[in-house]
Design an enzyme around this catalytic site. Structure first.
Site, PDB file in Angstrom:
ATOM      1  N   TYR A 143     -66.577 -68.543 -91.814  1.00 45.24           N
ATOM      2  CA  TYR A 143     -66.879 -68.636 -93.337  1.00 45.24           C
ATOM      3  C   TYR A 143     -68.615 -68.199 -93.837  1.00 45.24           C
ATOM      4  CZ  TYR A 143     -62.841 -70.802 -95.340  1.00 45.24           C
ATOM      5  OH  TYR A 143     -61.642 -70.954 -95.955  1.00 45.24           O
ATOM      6  N   LYS A 194     -58.583 -70.993 -80.437  1.00 44.70           N
ATOM      7  CA  LYS A 194     -57.794 -69.837 -79.942  1.00 44.70           C
ATOM      8  C   LYS A 194     -58.415 -69.242 -78.760  1.00 44.70           C
ATOM      9  CE  LYS A 194     -54.675 -66.830 -80.739  1.00 44.70           C
ATOM     10  NZ  LYS A 194     -53.032 -66.952 -80.503  1.00 44.70           N
ATOM     11  N   ASP A 227     -51.894 -70.970 -83.168  1.00 47.29           N
ATOM     12  CA  ASP A 227     -50.590 -70.729 -83.394  1.00 47.29           C
ATOM     13  C   ASP A 227     -49.764 -71.781 -83.132  1.00 47.29           C
ATOM     14  OD1 ASP A 227     -51.357 -70.086 -80.756  1.00 47.29           O
ATOM     15  OD2 ASP A 227     -50.205 -68.377 -80.696  1.00 47.29           O
ATOM     16  N   ASP A 251     -59.042 -74.953 -92.505  1.00 47.38           N
ATOM     17  CA  ASP A 251     -58.528 -74.749 -93.974  1.00 47.38           C
ATOM     18  C   ASP A 251     -56.985 -74.469 -93.839  1.00 47.38           C
ATOM     19  OD1 ASP A 251     -58.770 -73.836 -96.708  1.00 47.38           O
ATOM     20  OD2 ASP A 251     -58.641 -71.816 -95.861  1.00 47.38           O
ATOM     21  N   ASP A 255     -53.771 -77.326 -95.075  1.00 49.28           N
ATOM     22  CA  ASP A 255     -52.726 -77.062 -96.233  1.00 49.28           C
ATOM     23  C   ASP A 255     -51.277 -77.503 -95.735  1.00 49.28           C
ATOM     24  OD1 ASP A 255     -54.636 -76.337 -98.343  1.00 49.28           O
ATOM     25  OD2 ASP A 255     -53.483 -74.624 -98.708  1.00 49.28           O
TER      26      ASP A 255
HETATM   27  C1  IPM Z   1     -60.407 -75.518 -99.306  1.00 48.80           C
HETATM   28  C2  IPM Z   1     -60.433 -74.489-100.349  1.00 48.80           C
HETATM   29  C3  IPM Z   1     -61.573 -73.827-100.218  1.00 48.80           C
HETATM   30  C4  IPM Z   1     -61.949 -73.337 -98.599  1.00 48.80           C
HETATM   31  C5  IPM Z   1     -61.919 -72.510-100.946  1.00 48.80           C
HETATM   32  C6  IPM Z   1     -61.439 -72.688-102.432  1.00 48.80           C
HETATM   33  C7  IPM Z   1     -63.210 -71.908-100.956  1.00 48.80           C
HETATM   34  O1  IPM Z   1     -59.238 -73.498 -99.695  1.00 48.80           O
HETATM   35  O2  IPM Z   1     -61.418 -76.617 -99.710  1.00 48.80           O
HETATM   36  O3  IPM Z   1     -59.643 -75.930 -98.650  1.00 48.80           O
HETATM   37  O4  IPM Z   1     -61.456 -72.231 -98.295  1.00 48.80           O
HETATM   38  O5  IPM Z   1     -62.797 -74.291 -97.694  1.00 48.80           O
HETATM   39 MG    MG Z   2     -58.032 -74.465 -98.437  1.00 51.50          MG
END
Ligand code: IPM
Ligand code: MG
Length: 371
Positions: A143, A194, A227, A251, A255
């Site tokens: 990032y 990885k 993975d 990240d 999710d």
């Molecule tokens: C998160 C989001 C952010 C990230 C984006 C909105 C920059 O996806 O907080 O997970 O990638 O960190």
């Molecule tokens: Mg995110």
């Protein structure tokens, strides 16, 4: 005299302001109960800041954040700002404040409330009772790594470039956060990398092993390629206690873990910096969900992820465990009573809006406080 806590509130964009309103009511409840005094400042971040000031992270917001004991953020972004140049998109505001405050440790718990276990797309027995903590490195890795950018080559073709970079201190400090947390939980840490492909994560793995051997003999440390980890998260998520990983892997995996719980609308997060000599650390709390512009302003959003982010603030920044427990118990009772916003709606449950969900939580807090 109740303690005074300085909180910077950044409602942000989309559903951010309306979910934040519900948290403000809970803060007011705690004040009325004489538990604490909040000195609240409101600030701008993301699209709201772009509209008002031209940029996603105003200097004023940063100054206010540094002067606060903790920051609570709603959500940033939306289609309105999608076509802006990369450097002034709302997301840059979020990445900027993380970086500027040195919030390197992102805690993303994925907890399945019993009442919601059936809302998961996975089978009940796979997710029931799930309680895992993903610790994501937040201010390094791909990032932020240099060099980065898009350039045009002499032959007219173009090249896009990002760099995955971690130094040993960056790896060790996030490893410590994960292992300290695990010591208070199941004492198991799975480090995700990885290392079969990326040298940077070969170093990551080596440093995690060293840290465990030198400082955390009681921790059961395992390693997984990313993975495989993504597959294991949906195959058998309860095998994990604490997972620690890089910025980008975290990240993605967070999710994925979020969906195990049934809805992104339930998940809080904490982003923490290093403690200074006085033990004070910068901290920002935010729901994992985004700004959901499609449902903004319609009293449809689930405020629970932001309320749970606030309870993380009570725990990690203010050491107010009893109050955090009370609010979380109130949320459980509300869910057990079948009260649901649209995102977690189930057959036979009562569908309510953002404000009514806030009402229900406050009512339960009243009942719990009366005993
Ligand atoms: C998160 C989001 C952010 C990230 C984006 C909105 C920059 O996806 O907080 O997970 O990638 O960190
Ligand atoms: Mg995110």
């Amino acid at each position: 005299m109740a303690d005074v806590k300085k909180v910077l509130v950044l409602p942000g964009d989309g559903i951010g302001p309306e979910v934040m309103t519900q948290v403000r009511r809970i803060m007011a409840w705690l004040e009325d109960a004489g538990k604490v005094k909040f000195e609240v400042t409101e600030g701008l971040l993301g699209g709201a800041a772009i509209d008002a000031t031209g940029g996603p992270m105003p200097e004023e917001t940063l100054t206010a954040a540094k002067a606060s004991d903790a920051v609570l953020l709603g959500a940033v972004g939306g289609p309105k700002w999608d076509d802006l140049p990369f450097d002034i998109k709302p997301e840059r505001g979020l990445l900027g404040i993380r970086k500027e405050l040195g919030l390197f440790a992102n805690l993303r718990p994925a907890v399945v409330f019993d009442a919601l276990a059936e809302a998961s797309t996975l089978k009940l027995d796979i997710v029931k009772g799930l309680d895992i903590m993903i610790v994501r490195e937040l201010t390094g890795g791909i990032y932020f790594g240099q060099p980065r950018g898009i350039e045009t080559l002499p032959d007219g073709t173009r090249k896009g470039l990002n760099s995955l970079v971690y130094t040993t201190p960056e790896i060790t400090r996030i490893g410590k956060v994960a292992m300290d947390l695990a010591m208070k939980r199941g004492k198991r840490v799975c480090s995700v990398d990885k290392a079969n492909v990326l040298e940077c994560t070969v170093l990551w793995r080596e440093e995690m092993i060293k840290l465990q051997q030198e400082q955390y003999p009681e921790i059961d440390l395992t390693h997984m390629y990313v993975d495989n980890a993504s597959m294991q998260l949906v195959r058998n998520p309860k095998q994990f206690d604490v997972m620690v990983t890089t910025n980008m892997f975290g990240d993605i995996l967070s999710d994925c873990a979020a969906m195990l719980t049934g809805s992104l609308g339930m998940l809080p997060s904490a982003s923490l910096g290093d403690a200074d000599a006085q033990g004070k650390r910068y901290a920002l709390y935010e729901p994992v969900h985004g700004s959901a512009p499609d449902i903004a302003g319609q009293n449809l959003a689930n405020p629970l992820a932001t309320i749970l982010s606030f309870t993380m603030m009570l725990r990690y920044s203010f050491d107010m465990m009893a109050e955090a427990d009370l609010i979380e118990q109130a949320i459980q009772n509300v869910l057990n009573a079948g009260i649901r916003t649209g995102d977690i709606m189930q057959e036979g449950a009562t569908k309510v809006g953002t404000v009514e969900m806030g009402d229900a939580v406050l009512k339960e807090m009243d009942a719990l406080a009366k005993g």
